[in-house]
Enzyme design. Structure first.
Site, mmCIF file in Angstrom:
data_model
loop_
_atom_site.group_PDB
_atom_site.id
_atom_site.type_symbol
_atom_site.label_atom_id
_atom_site.label_comp_id
_atom_site.label_asym_id
_atom_site.label_seq_id
_atom_site.Cartn_x
_atom_site.Cartn_y
_atom_site.Cartn_z
ATOM 1 N N PHE A 8 0.881 -1.170 0.000
ATOM 2 C CA PHE A 8 0.000 0.000 0.000
ATOM 3 C C PHE A 8 0.917 1.217 0.000
ATOM 4 O O PHE A 8 1.720 1.377 0.929
ATOM 5 C CB PHE A 8 -0.829 -0.074 1.277
ATOM 6 C CG PHE A 8 -1.784 1.039 1.563
ATOM 7 C CD1 PHE A 8 -3.096 0.985 1.081
ATOM 8 C CD2 PHE A 8 -1.426 2.113 2.375
ATOM 9 C CE1 PHE A 8 -4.020 1.979 1.397
ATOM 10 C CE2 PHE A 8 -2.341 3.112 2.689
ATOM 11 C CZ PHE A 8 -3.637 3.042 2.200
ATOM 12 N N GLU A 59 0.413 3.594 9.995
ATOM 13 C CA GLU A 59 -1.044 3.649 9.766
ATOM 14 C C GLU A 59 -1.708 4.761 10.596
ATOM 15 O O GLU A 59 -2.833 4.618 11.076
ATOM 16 C CB GLU A 59 -1.676 2.274 9.987
ATOM 17 C CG GLU A 59 -1.055 1.272 9.016
ATOM 18 C CD GLU A 59 -1.883 0.068 8.702
ATOM 19 O OE1 GLU A 59 -3.104 0.159 8.835
ATOM 20 O OE2 GLU A 59 -1.296 -0.948 8.312
HETATM 21 N N1 CAA Z 1 -13.347 7.459 5.348
HETATM 22 C C1 CAA Z 1 -13.809 8.017 4.204
HETATM 23 N N2 CAA Z 1 -13.573 9.316 3.868
HETATM 24 C C2 CAA Z 1 -12.834 10.052 4.727
HETATM 25 C C3 CAA Z 1 -12.317 9.528 5.927
HETATM 26 C C4 CAA Z 1 -12.608 8.185 6.231
HETATM 27 N N3 CAA Z 1 -12.140 7.601 7.348
HETATM 28 N N4 CAA Z 1 -11.629 10.503 6.565
HETATM 29 C C5 CAA Z 1 -11.697 11.614 5.801
HETATM 30 N N5 CAA Z 1 -12.432 11.326 4.696
HETATM 31 C C6 CAA Z 1 -12.797 12.249 3.623
HETATM 32 C C7 CAA Z 1 -13.469 13.488 4.213
HETATM 33 O O1 CAA Z 1 -14.859 13.263 4.415
HETATM 34 C C8 CAA Z 1 -13.181 14.542 3.159
HETATM 35 O O2 CAA Z 1 -14.079 14.403 2.068
HETATM 36 P P1 CAA Z 1 -15.209 15.532 1.796
HETATM 37 O O3 CAA Z 1 -14.436 16.804 1.573
HETATM 38 O O4 CAA Z 1 -15.912 15.011 0.600
HETATM 39 O O5 CAA Z 1 -16.040 15.573 3.026
HETATM 40 C C9 CAA Z 1 -11.816 14.145 2.624
HETATM 41 O O6 CAA Z 1 -11.630 12.752 2.977
HETATM 42 C C10 CAA Z 1 -10.687 14.965 3.249
HETATM 43 O O7 CAA Z 1 -10.766 14.808 4.652
HETATM 44 P P2 CAA Z 1 -10.037 15.807 5.650
HETATM 45 O O8 CAA Z 1 -10.320 17.210 5.224
HETATM 46 O O9 CAA Z 1 -10.370 15.404 7.034
HETATM 47 O O10 CAA Z 1 -8.497 15.528 5.331
HETATM 48 P P3 CAA Z 1 -7.198 16.064 6.046
HETATM 49 O O11 CAA Z 1 -6.256 16.498 4.999
HETATM 50 O O12 CAA Z 1 -7.535 17.018 7.148
HETATM 51 O O13 CAA Z 1 -6.549 14.726 6.652
HETATM 52 C C11 CAA Z 1 -6.110 13.116 8.331
HETATM 53 C C12 CAA Z 1 -7.145 13.978 7.589
HETATM 54 C C13 CAA Z 1 -6.896 12.355 9.381
HETATM 55 C C14 CAA Z 1 -5.020 13.924 8.993
HETATM 56 C C15 CAA Z 1 -5.498 12.124 7.304
HETATM 57 O O14 CAA Z 1 -4.658 12.788 6.385
HETATM 58 C C16 CAA Z 1 -4.734 10.996 7.934
HETATM 59 O O15 CAA Z 1 -5.327 10.019 8.414
HETATM 60 N N6 CAA Z 1 -3.374 11.092 7.939
HETATM 61 C C17 CAA Z 1 -2.547 10.000 8.361
HETATM 62 C C18 CAA Z 1 -2.112 9.186 7.183
HETATM 63 C C19 CAA Z 1 -1.678 7.813 7.591
HETATM 64 O O16 CAA Z 1 -2.318 7.146 8.383
HETATM 65 N N7 CAA Z 1 -0.596 7.353 6.981
HETATM 66 C C20 CAA Z 1 -0.146 6.033 7.197
HETATM 67 C C21 CAA Z 1 0.592 5.584 5.998
HETATM 68 S S1 CAA Z 1 0.194 3.984 5.498
HETATM 69 C C22 CAA Z 1 1.136 2.935 6.389
HETATM 70 O O17 CAA Z 1 1.672 3.226 7.406
HETATM 71 C C23 CAA Z 1 1.118 1.629 5.736
HETATM 72 C C24 CAA Z 1 2.098 0.620 6.047
HETATM 73 O O18 CAA Z 1 2.873 0.305 5.168
HETATM 74 C C25 CAA Z 1 2.018 -0.174 7.263
#
Ligand code: CAA
Length: 400
Positions: free
Chosen positions: A137, A382
């Site tokens: 991913f 994550e």
């Molecule tokens: N499900 C569906 N849609 C979602 C959602 C969810 N859980 N969370 C947000 N959205 C949607 C929102 O509804 C919004 O859409 P609309 O404008 O249509 O309403 C859109 O996404 C944007 O949402 P935000 O404005 O809240 O976005 P943001 O820029 O403020 O970011 C955040 C939110 C929570 C900080 C997010 O960026 C986040 O979770 N960041 C962390 C990223 C992360 O977890 N990275 C891990 C990397 S992967 C990894 O580690 C894998 C590995 O290899 C093990």
């Protein structure tokens, strides 16, 4: 972010504490493989950093790489609670193995099942669920981790509907061995979150390159590297979901992924707790088992409370995911609460277990120092603990 519509119904008892026969069966299968194949090899893979291909193949053959994948796509067709139970068993034997299992199940298969077309499910999910291929991913980039929308990897649409991808992704779990990757790239930078699209990537195709492997503190058997795209061509039919909806795909997939990491943290914490419990009964100091000293008793009690809370909240999150499959509601809050609680419990418990073991805990002859090193990542990947707090608080208050 608007307040989420939660799958959790506050007026209903949120939990049934009994497991059904199928859940107990998959737990048993996972426990058997974990104890017979994974636990005896965990120290070797930690020391060498080799990828445990043979163990992964065995896990796949036994349905553990596609636990929630329906049988028509080669999986075990189980529910989210079964996934949690199996993950706990695997992580108790070795955290690194459970990372590979978690990425294949939650980040790879889950996203394609939810957003993919029938042909994509047949093509990509089956191979991973049967343990014949490895998935990854790719969201994070060198300059964008928590702020995922700041990605620079570009996919430029061509006249024939295909896309040409250029850019770098970092910290890709299973990247060094992955056959297929779910990639997130910017297709319309002016639109921010709504300009991101998800794609299916075949790593055998031209334009895909693997970069440096990360020398990690823990989960060393789970291979992690940078990947790079140089004029990689993705045909139009390899878009996952809709163009411009990639951020929602990523966030929704991460909700499920966070339950996997919470389960991993619970399994790891259990291993450390059990080791500590056995040690305090057998190790004598000042003429008595050290478990009779109040300072040790307080540690055991605190460890037990955090472990139980983490496990119950993780099962609640799995239950909420199951409910969301019926109601269409989100389970973001339950998943974030579980991941935050379980990862902090894993840090607390592995730290206390190492302290209880004294010098022996610090020695590589015992697994305590490995548990301690492995636990840290659960607070980082994550979504860091800070991001989990942000998600929970935004959903609770409706404020940003
Ligand atoms: N499900 C569906 N849609 C979602 C959602 C969810 N859980 N969370 C947000 N959205 C949607 C929102 O509804 C919004 O859409 P609309 O404008 O249509 O309403 C859109 O996404 C944007 O949402 P935000 O404005 O809240 O976005 P943001 O820029 O403020 O970011 C955040 C939110 C929570 C900080 C997010 O960026 C986040 O979770 N960041 C962390 C990223 C992360 O977890 N990275 C891990 C990397 S992967 C990894 O580690 C894998 C590995 O290899 C093990």
């Amino acid at each position: 972010m608007p307040p989420e519509v939660s799958a959790h119904q506050p007026d209903r008892c949120p939990m049934d504490f009994s497991f059904n026969e199928e859940q107990l069966m998959i737990q048993d299968v996972a426990r058997r493989i974990a104890q017979e194949k994974i636990a005896p090899t965990a120290a070797h893979f930690d020391q060498t950093g080799e990828f445990p291909s043979e163990n992964i193949r065995i896990l796949g053959e036994n349905g553990l790489m596609g636990i929630e994948v329906p049988s028509e796509y080669g999986g075990a067709g189980m529910d989210p609670v079964s996934y949690v139970l199996a993950m706990i068993e695997i992580a108790e034997a070795d955290c690194a193995h459970s990372t590979i299992v978690s990425v294949n199940n939650s980040l790879f298969c889950n996203g394609i099942l939810k957003f993919g077309r029938e042909d994509q499910k047949q093509k990509y999910v089956r191979a991973i669920a049967e343990g014949k291929a490895v998935g990854a991913f790719a969201l994070t980039e060198p300059q964008s981790g928590s702020d995922a929308t700041a990605m620079r990897c570009r996919a430029v649409k061509q006249a024939d509907g295909s896309f040409v991808v250029n850019g770098k992704k970092s910290w890709i779990t299973s990247g060094p061995v992955a056959d297929y990757i779910v990639l997130f790239a910017m297709t319309d930078p002016d639109k921010g979150a709504k300009g991101i699209t998800a794609f299916m990537i075949d790593t055998s195709k031209p334009g895909f390159h693997r970069g440096k492997t990360e020398p990690k503190m823990g989960i060393r058997a789970s291979a992690t590297c940078e990947i790079e795209f140089a004029d990689y061509v993705v045909p139009a039919e390899e878009v996952l979901g809709k163009e411009g909806e990639g951020f929602k795909v990523a966030m929704s997939v991460l909700d499920a992924g966070r339950i996997g990491i919470a389960s991993q943290a619970v399994g790891l914490a259990k291993a450390a707790y059990k080791a500590a419990l056995a040690y305090v009964q057998e190790r004598k100091s000042f003429g008595q088992p050290i478990g009779s000293f109040q300072m040790i008793q307080a540690k055991i009690a605190d460890m037990k409370c955090r472990l139980d809370a983490a496990e119950i909240l993780t099962l609640r999150a799995a239950w909420a995911k199951q409910e969301s499959e019926k109601t269409g509601g989100r389970f973001s809050t339950e998943a974030a609460v579980a991941k935050l609680t379980a990862s902090e419990a894993a840090m607390f418990i592995t730290h206390a277990a190492l302290q209880i073991h004294g010098g022996m805990g610090y020695s590589k002859e015992m697994p305590l120092e490995r548990y301690f090193r492995d636990a840290k990542i659960t607070e980082i990947y994550e979504g860091t603990s800070e991001i989990q707090r942000l998600v929970i608080a935004r959903n609770e208050t409706g404020l940003r």
